[in-house]
Write a protein that holds these residues in place. Structure first.
Motif, PDB file in Angstrom:
ATOM      1  N   THR A 133     139.505  57.315  42.610  1.00 18.16           N
ATOM      2  CA  THR A 133     138.129  57.177  42.182  1.00 18.16           C
ATOM      3  C   THR A 133     138.080  57.034  40.885  1.00 18.16           C
ATOM      4  O   THR A 133     138.966  57.075  39.946  1.00 18.16           O
ATOM      5  N   THR A 134     136.789  56.583  40.226  1.00 18.10           N
ATOM      6  CA  THR A 134     136.331  56.686  38.844  1.00 18.10           C
ATOM      7  C   THR A 134     135.854  57.920  38.458  1.00 18.10           C
ATOM      8  O   THR A 134     134.777  58.476  38.717  1.00 18.10           O
ATOM      9  N   GLY A 135     136.293  58.373  37.319  1.00 17.48           N
ATOM     10  CA  GLY A 135     135.830  59.858  36.880  1.00 17.48           C
ATOM     11  C   GLY A 135     134.227  59.429  36.239  1.00 17.48           C
ATOM     12  O   GLY A 135     133.926  58.495  35.751  1.00 17.48           O
ATOM     13  N   ARG A 136     133.490  60.399  36.875  1.00 16.27           N
ATOM     14  CA  ARG A 136     132.129  60.314  36.710  1.00 16.27           C
ATOM     15  C   ARG A 136     131.799  60.310  35.273  1.00 16.27           C
ATOM     16  O   ARG A 136     130.653  59.979  34.590  1.00 16.27           O
ATOM     17  N   ARG A 137     132.365  61.111  34.475  1.00 18.85           N
ATOM     18  CA  ARG A 137     132.351  61.227  32.757  1.00 18.85           C
ATOM     19  C   ARG A 137     133.058  60.538  32.195  1.00 18.85           C
ATOM     20  O   ARG A 137     132.614  59.839  31.256  1.00 18.85           O
ATOM     21  N   THR A 138     134.484  60.322  32.373  1.00 22.17           N
ATOM     22  CA  THR A 138     135.261  59.618  31.478  1.00 22.17           C
ATOM     23  C   THR A 138     135.614  58.330  31.830  1.00 22.17           C
ATOM     24  O   THR A 138     135.999  57.563  31.179  1.00 22.17           O
ATOM     25  N   GLY A 139     135.216  57.712  33.218  1.00 22.07           N
ATOM     26  CA  GLY A 139     135.248  56.492  33.589  1.00 22.07           C
ATOM     27  C   GLY A 139     136.686  56.249  33.819  1.00 22.07           C
ATOM     28  O   GLY A 139     137.247  54.968  34.115  1.00 22.07           O
ATOM     29  N   LEU A 140     137.727  57.215  33.804  1.00 13.86           N
ATOM     30  CA  LEU A 140     139.157  56.801  34.143  1.00 13.86           C
ATOM     31  C   LEU A 140     139.382  57.131  35.453  1.00 13.86           C
ATOM     32  O   LEU A 140     138.795  57.738  36.333  1.00 13.86           O
ATOM     33  N   PRO A 141     140.386  56.349  35.986  1.00 10.28           N
ATOM     34  CA  PRO A 141     140.948  56.571  37.530  1.00 10.28           C
ATOM     35  C   PRO A 141     141.378  57.752  37.673  1.00 10.28           C
ATOM     36  O   PRO A 141     142.451  58.427  36.851  1.00 10.28           O
ATOM     37  N   ARG A 142     140.790  58.424  38.803  1.00 13.02           N
ATOM     38  CA  ARG A 142     141.460  59.715  39.296  1.00 13.02           C
ATOM     39  C   ARG A 142     142.207  59.593  40.773  1.00 13.02           C
ATOM     40  O   ARG A 142     141.508  58.853  41.430  1.00 13.02           O
TER      41      ARG A 142
END
Length: 137
Positions: free
Chosen positions: A38-47
């Motif tokens: 997923t894409t982090g909702r705050r960071t925009g980084l891949p999780r």
């Protein structure tokens, strides 16, 4: 607010998830598991989150044991475009949360029943998610 059951179960799962995530990244995990990106909702980084393999054709079914208490569910609600690693291949798709679906009944339709049964046992507030996978190239 996260429930007490969620806190207890996730504490126990932490080590297992790290080992499973490592095996999935290397492509050596059992077929009963997949890696959800997923894409982090705050960071925009891949999780990356290890999940049960619920692929049926071009649809990936997922029962999130802790529903919206889980960070990956909150992430895919904010950014529904996700990737799923099945074996050694990544597939992109769009996640849809289905709050009106019966997660217990849905988990009984999933391909790997031992994993689904374990998920039902540990669930605190289960939630069904459907990921519509894009066509393979």
């Amino acid at each position: 607010m996260r429930s007490r059951k969620y806190r207890i179960v996730t504490t126990a799962e932490r080590l297992n998830n790290r080992l499973t995530r490592f095996a999935l990244r290397k492509g050596i995990a059992p077929r009963a598991f997949a890696l959800l990106e997923t894409t982090g909702r705050r960071t925009g980084l891949p999780r990356h989150t290890p999940v049960g393999n619920g692929r049926i054709g071009d649809t990936f079914w997922l029962v999130a044991a802790h529903g919206t208490q889980s960070d990956f569910v909150r992430n895919l609600q904010a950014h529904p475009v996700v990737r799923v690693k099945l074996g050694r291949k990544w597939r992109t798709g769009t996640a849809v949360v289905l709050p009106d679906d019966d997660p217990a009944a849905r988990s009984r339709t999933l391909p790997h029943q031992w994993d689904a049964a374990l998920g039902r046992l540990m669930a605190s507030s289960p939630l069904t998610i459907r990921i519509d996978l894009d066509r393979e190239d």
